[in-house]
Design a protein around this motif. Structure first.
Motif, mmCIF file in Angstrom:
data_model
loop_
_atom_site.group_PDB
_atom_site.id
_atom_site.type_symbol
_atom_site.label_atom_id
_atom_site.label_comp_id
_atom_site.label_asym_id
_atom_site.label_seq_id
_atom_site.Cartn_x
_atom_site.Cartn_y
_atom_site.Cartn_z
ATOM 1 N N ILE A 181 49.963 2.649 -11.929
ATOM 2 C CA ILE A 181 50.856 2.857 -13.086
ATOM 3 C C ILE A 181 50.122 3.618 -14.185
ATOM 4 O O ILE A 181 50.704 4.460 -14.864
ATOM 5 N N ALA A 182 48.832 3.349 -14.340
ATOM 6 C CA ALA A 182 48.060 4.055 -15.362
ATOM 7 C C ALA A 182 48.033 5.551 -15.064
ATOM 8 O O ALA A 182 48.230 6.378 -15.965
ATOM 9 N N LEU A 183 47.822 5.889 -13.771
ATOM 10 C CA LEU A 183 47.804 7.307 -13.399
ATOM 11 C C LEU A 183 49.176 7.937 -13.624
ATOM 12 O O LEU A 183 49.283 9.071 -14.100
ATOM 13 N N ALA A 184 50.231 7.189 -13.267
ATOM 14 C CA ALA A 184 51.587 7.714 -13.462
ATOM 15 C C ALA A 184 51.849 7.975 -14.943
ATOM 16 O O ALA A 184 52.476 8.975 -15.311
ATOM 17 N N THR A 185 51.338 7.072 -15.801
ATOM 18 C CA THR A 185 51.501 7.254 -17.242
ATOM 19 C C THR A 185 50.827 8.535 -17.697
ATOM 20 O O THR A 185 51.401 9.324 -18.456
ATOM 21 N N LEU A 186 49.612 8.720 -17.178
ATOM 22 C CA LEU A 186 48.864 9.936 -17.510
ATOM 23 C C LEU A 186 49.658 11.162 -17.077
ATOM 24 O O LEU A 186 49.803 12.143 -17.815
ATOM 25 N N GLY A 187 50.203 11.084 -15.858
ATOM 26 C CA GLY A 187 50.988 12.192 -15.325
ATOM 27 C C GLY A 187 52.200 12.492 -16.197
ATOM 28 O O GLY A 187 52.530 13.658 -16.451
ATOM 29 N N LEU A 188 52.815 11.429 -16.675
ATOM 30 C CA LEU A 188 54.016 11.572 -17.498
ATOM 31 C C LEU A 188 53.700 12.327 -18.785
ATOM 32 O O LEU A 188 54.530 13.076 -19.305
ATOM 33 N N ILE A 189 52.468 12.136 -19.290
ATOM 34 C CA ILE A 189 52.085 12.819 -20.524
ATOM 35 C C ILE A 189 51.701 14.272 -20.219
ATOM 36 O O ILE A 189 52.077 15.191 -20.938
ATOM 37 N N VAL A 190 50.983 14.460 -19.094
ATOM 38 C CA VAL A 190 50.439 15.786 -18.796
ATOM 39 C C VAL A 190 51.506 16.731 -18.240
ATOM 40 O O VAL A 190 51.565 17.896 -18.605
ATOM 41 N N TYR A 191 52.403 16.190 -17.369
ATOM 42 C CA TYR A 191 53.336 17.044 -16.631
ATOM 43 C C TYR A 191 54.201 17.941 -17.517
ATOM 44 O O TYR A 191 54.255 19.150 -17.282
ATOM 45 N N PRO A 192 54.874 17.398 -18.557
ATOM 46 C CA PRO A 192 55.744 18.265 -19.355
ATOM 47 C C PRO A 192 54.957 19.374 -20.051
ATOM 48 O O PRO A 192 55.428 20.514 -20.124
ATOM 49 N N VAL A 193 53.762 19.026 -20.515
ATOM 50 C CA VAL A 193 52.929 20.025 -21.190
ATOM 51 C C VAL A 193 52.572 21.127 -20.198
ATOM 52 O O VAL A 193 52.749 22.322 -20.468
ATOM 53 N N ALA A 194 52.101 20.706 -19.013
ATOM 54 C CA ALA A 194 51.685 21.670 -18.000
ATOM 55 C C ALA A 194 52.857 22.545 -17.575
ATOM 56 O O ALA A 194 52.732 23.777 -17.484
ATOM 57 N N SER A 195 54.019 21.926 -17.345
ATOM 58 C CA SER A 195 55.145 22.719 -16.851
ATOM 59 C C SER A 195 55.644 23.671 -17.929
ATOM 60 O O SER A 195 56.101 24.773 -17.635
ATOM 61 N N ALA A 196 55.517 23.266 -19.199
ATOM 62 C CA ALA A 196 55.929 24.153 -20.282
ATOM 63 C C ALA A 196 55.023 25.384 -20.314
ATOM 64 O O ALA A 196 55.489 26.522 -20.470
ATOM 65 N N ILE A 197 53.717 25.149 -20.119
ATOM 66 C CA ILE A 197 52.764 26.264 -20.110
ATOM 67 C C ILE A 197 53.070 27.198 -18.949
ATOM 68 O O ILE A 197 53.103 28.427 -19.094
ATOM 69 N N MET A 198 53.336 26.573 -17.762
ATOM 70 C CA MET A 198 53.650 27.370 -16.573
ATOM 71 C C MET A 198 54.856 28.263 -16.830
ATOM 72 O O MET A 198 54.865 29.448 -16.501
ATOM 73 N N ARG A 199 55.893 27.660 -17.423
ATOM 74 C CA ARG A 199 57.126 28.416 -17.645
ATOM 75 C C ARG A 199 56.867 29.583 -18.594
ATOM 76 O O ARG A 199 57.354 30.683 -18.391
ATOM 77 N N ARG A 200 56.070 29.309 -19.612
ATOM 78 C CA ARG A 200 55.783 30.366 -20.584
ATOM 79 C C ARG A 200 55.048 31.522 -19.898
ATOM 80 O O ARG A 200 55.335 32.678 -20.117
ATOM 81 N N ARG A 201 54.079 31.162 -18.993
ATOM 82 C CA ARG A 201 53.339 32.196 -18.253
ATOM 83 C C ARG A 201 54.274 33.032 -17.416
ATOM 84 O O ARG A 201 54.200 34.246 -17.379
#
Lengths: 496, 316, 144
Positions: A473-493
């Protein structure tokens, strides 16, 4: 075969059927009126049934529970006032849809999604419930702490346009959650010697003020003296084309699973399920920015999620004798009064009754389609035909009576009013309200469990992450925080 | 002389008239615990019987929080009319005032009647190295600080009941407070705490399935439903008995005639076979103590628990 | 980035957080640490909001109300209503507010208004006092 006939003949007797239909209609109304909530209604009505057939009482519980979870969506969509805490996430996209003139469509989607979520949950209760219930025992304080953190991480999608103000609001919510007697040390915190503050701030009191008063003031500002005409209501049945229905299928599956998962854990609740489902739908979408601006998938996710919590929340109660929320506790209390001993033997002790209740949870989910879809929606939409200036005091009176009857305290009225005025100002200066509520719900859960976990581990912090379920669950929480940021960067690229 | 007699009889008549009319409207019962819990179900079941006995309707108000002190404090603002009653368990009256600064004490109430009582129990998993109450305490004493026990909340009656026994035997165990017996049970079954501490009824099915081994009850006598558990008398700890019991109280200054009327009604309804049977499924037995004897019982328990709280460093 | 509003907002939250942190410092052990950290964090966010507004804020304020007069009327009558509930009783106070607030907001159809009030209060009475039997603050003519 014998059990099946026994169950069905019990459920389809006149009394239980009448109880289910009546309670479903009542449930929709209870959910739709801000301040009234299913816990209160069931707590008040259940004792009246103690002398009746148990399946009548349980049918009533099932109807009110499922009906009210949908009913909460009606004012959430029409007036931006969530009828129950679990309907907050429904306001995000439901109200913008109503403003676009798609109220009827939004209500229809909410109705279908609620029915589907409830049905999936009831099926889970009947089939995999007992196995899952055993698995939840592996969740100790450390795991509950991480579940709360996972929920907090979903604040990321709720902070709105100004991240700092969103975090500030969340912190305020967490701080408000600490008011009252600290469960682990007995220290009264921020109680200012007021005894009624020992139990902390009541979520419903804060919620009714925070979410219902600002729309009421907005109605007063508009000072509409005429009301909408029948034509302006746009209530002619909206068409939801098959292609759109098909596009909801992944959302429904995802939200049902989330709702069932949250429901089965004792202590988590429908409001958390709705937030998580909404968050998941937004993260999975190709166009996350359209959420919060009237995306029908947002309504579908929230409503499916909060109803999928219902039957699942009965799993630990019926299979282990551990009530996961107040409604489950009330059901166990009613079973006790009828001479049944809740616990692992309950089903063998009386399969007709327990099986019957499971079938009733399923049937009342489907009943939402009948009583919620056509009738209730029309009745409630008529409210909009009243001149706005008449709605202002009537909603105010309903808020007052709903808040007063929770604890029978006048001071709660003022807490509600103060929360409402704060909510009004916060909205105007861009401070989002949802993080406050989420902090208030999840803060105590996170704090108490992390401290309990540390008591058990004698202060060893590493045990919070070395236990396998905690780690996941801790890893999933981390993923939940990182994923939107990462995907936003990807989309911008990709766009660049 | 004649006028005096008439006057006196008129006075007596009006007094009996006040009683004869009681109850003439609905009675409101405050329960300082959340709906669905042990105190709540006991009181609601009793209320349905009491409605028939008194011939009036009974409205119930749950005011939870602060281990019961929030509801009791709010109830103290009611007037002693006989139309507002408090249905509570002993903790908010005798335990909570030890750790919280509350605005009431035993004398703030007109005692009506106690209704039922039960013991707390302590249970361990089947592989725990003890099979009797004596061996259980010996194991705890031999390994100070090793075992964790779940309880109903810090400074609650369950913790007091356990600590009374532990203090008498010089035992050190780590208290883990939970939100109620259901939560304690969940964490015990999941192996997150070593010892279940709480009321009997939630854990009962698990003793039958062999998943829990209950070795001690906090009453002096053993409990029929838990044959393996030792009562405190046989462990020479009879003086440390702590029970979970329930009662009905009114605000101080209630008319004695009305108090007697209510006590008589409660005596009848508590001993109603359907109520006794209901209590049995929860591991409780009826126990009616009324009037001054009830006040005495509350005072004695308060004094005994004050000592435990002081030793624990919980007192104020 | 409306400067003045955000500066005030930030300062209010910073003060609130600081107040909470100071109070929490008096609580023993872990029960104090957590709210103290939250209080300091709240102050921090408040200072950030205010600081950002000082540096980058625009001078034109957002309107806090669309129609200040009606907001004032609603809030004032709402507050009077809540104050009257324990004095006059729930149903009396509620009937008064349902009559008074629309009038104050410019509604001029007395028959419609009276009818709505009567029907609405009757519904609330049936639901809460008859069906649910919930005790509400007693009417002034019942207590003497």
């Amino acid at each position: 075969m014998d059990i099946v006939t026994q169950v069905l003949s019990g459920v389809f007797a006149v009394g239980p059927v009448a109880a289910m239909i009546g309670a479903s209609i009542l449930g929709v109304f209870i959910g739709a009126l801000p301040g009234l909530n299913p816990v209160m209604a069931i707590a008040l009505l259940l004792p009246l049934t103690y002398s009746m057939e148990p399946l009548v009482a349980l049918g009533m519980v099932a109807g009110i529970y499922n009906g009210s979870m949908y009913g909460g969506a009606i004012p959430a969509i029409l007036l931006r006032i969530p009828g129950t805490p679990a309907a907050i996430a429904t306001t995000f996209d439901g109200y913008p849809m109503a403003q676009r003139g798609e109220a009827s469509r939004a209500l229809k989607i909410a109705c279908w999604s609620s029915a589907l979520g409830g049905t999936a949950s009831a099926i889970a209760l009947m089939t995999i419930g007992p196995i899952l219930a055993r698995a939840t025992l592996a969740f100790g304080p450390a795991e509950y702490f991480w579940i709360a953190m996972f929920g907090m991480a979903s604040i990321g999608v709720l902070v709105g346009t100004d991240a700092i103000k969103g975090l500030m609001a969340a912190t305020l919510g967490l701080l408000l959650g600490t008011v009252g007697l600290d469960q682990l040390s007995g220290t009264p915190r921020f109680t200012f010697d007021q005894v009624w503050l020992l139990s902390g701030l009541d979520l419903i009191v804060i919620l009714v003020g925070l979410y219902a008063l600002p729309p009421v003031i907005a109605l007063a500002e508009a000072a509409d003296l005429k009301g909408l005409s029948a034509a302006q209501l746009k209530l002619e049945p909206a068409k939801v084309p098959w292609s759109e229905v098909r596009s909801f299928v992944p959302t429904w599956i995802r939200s049902s699973l989330i709702g069932i998962g949250v429901g089965i854990l004792p202590g988590a609740g429908g409001n958390i399920a709705a937030f998580l489902s909404y968050n998941a739908a937004k993260s999975a979408s190709d166009d996350p920015d359209s959420f919060g601006k009237g995306n029908p998938a947002g309504v579908a996710a929230a409503e499916c999620g909060n109803n999928a919590d219902n039957a699942a929340s009965m799993i630990p109660a019926l299979t282990l004798g551990i009530p996961g929320n107040v409604i489950a506790a009330l059901v166990l209390g009613a079973l006790l009064i009828h001479g049944l001993q809740p616990g692992p033997q309950l089903f063998h002790q009386n399969p007709g009754l327990v099986g019957g209740f499971m079938v009733q949870m399923l049937l009342t989910s489907l009943l939402i389609l009948a009583v919620g879809g056509a009738a209730a929606t029309k009745v409630f939409a008529q409210v909009q035909r009243l001149p706005g200036v008449l709605l202002v005091p009537t909603i105010l009176v309903l808020m007052a009576v709903g808040v007063y009857v929770i604890n029978g305290r006048v001071v709660d009225l003022w807490i509600m009013f103060a929360a409402g005025l704060a909510g009004y100002v916060f909205e105007k200066v861009n401070v989002p309200l949802a993080p406050i509520v989420l902090g208030l719900i999840l803060g105590p859960m996170a704090e108490q469990n992390v401290r309990r976990a540390l008591l058990i581990s004698r202060g060893d912090v590493t045990e919070l992450v070395t236990r396998p379920i905690s780690a996941v669950i801790a890893l999933a929480t981390l993923g939940l925080i990182v994923y939107p940021v990462a995907s936003a960067i990807m989309r911008r690229r990709r766009a660049a | 002389m004649k006028t005096l007699l008439i006057g006196a009889s008129a006075l007596a008549l009006s007094a009996t008239a006040a009683l004869a009319e009681y109850p003439e409207r609905a009675i409101e019962v405050t329960i300082p615990a959340p709906a669905g819990g042990g105190t709540d179900t006991s009181a609601r079941k009793l209320a349905t019987l009491l409605e028939e006995e008194l011939g009036t309707s009974i409205a119930i108000l749950n005011v939870a929080g602060g281990g019961g002190s929030v509801g009791v404090t709010q109830f103290m603002m009611d007037k002693p009319t006989g139309y507002s009653l408090l249905a509570t368990w002993n903790s908010p009256i005798t335990t909570v005032p030890q750790v919280q600064n509350v605005a009431y004490d035993v004398d703030s109430f007109t005692p009506i009647a106690s209704t039922s009582e039960t013991a707390y129990t302590m249970c361990v998993s089947p592989d725990f190295p003890a099979e009797t109450g004596e061996a259980f305490l010996a194991e705890l004493a031999a390994k100070p600080g090793k075992y964790t026990y779940g309880n109903d909340g810090i400074g609650g009656t369950m913790q007091m009941a356990a600590e009374r026994i532990f203090q008498a035997r010089g035992i050190e165990a780590v208290a883990i407070p939970f939100g109620g017996a259901g939560e304690t049970l969940q964490n015990f079954l999941g192996g997150h705490v070593d010892i279940y501490g709480g009321s009997i009824s939630p854990v009962l099915p698990y003793t039958e399935s062999g998943e829990a081994k209950c070795l001690i009850v906090t009453s002096a006598a053993p409990v029929e439903a838990l044959p393996q558990a030792a009562g405190l008398e046989e462990l020479d700890l009879g003086a440390e008995e702590t029970l979970l019991w329930r009662m009905v109280l009114a605000p101080a200054g209630l008319d004695q005639a009305i108090a007697d009327r209510l006590a008589a009604a409660l005596e009848t309804t508590v001993n109603d076979p359907s109520y006794v049977e209901f209590l049995a499924t929860k591991g409780e037995v009826p126990n009616v103590v009324t009037g001054e004897a009830l006040a005495e019982r509350l005072r004695n328990e308060y004094d005994a628990l004050a000592k435990v709280a002081a030793n624990l460093g919980l007192g104020q | 980035m409306e400067r003045r509003q955000d500066i005030v907002l930030g300062v209010v939250f910073a003060a609130l957080g600081l107040f909470a942190a100071v109070r929490a410092a008096a609580y023993a052990g872990a029960s104090g640490t957590y709210p103290m950290v939250l209080g300091l964090a709240l102050s921090g966010f408040g200072i950030l909001v205010a600081g950002k507004a000082v540096l980058r804020g625009k001078p034109e304020p957002r309107p806090l109300t669309l129609h200040a007069g009606r907001v004032a009327i609603t809030v004032a009558i709402g507050a009077v209503y809540l104050a009257l509930v324990p004095i006059l009783g729930f149903y009396t106070a509620s009937a008064l507010v349902v009559l008074a607030l629309p009038l104050a907001l410019g509604f001029r159809q007395p028959v419609f208004l009276a009818l709505t009030t009567a029907v609405f209060i009757a519904i609330v009475w049936v639901v809460f006092s008859i069906v649910l039997e919930k005790p509400l603050p007693a009417e002034f003519w019942q207590t003497f």
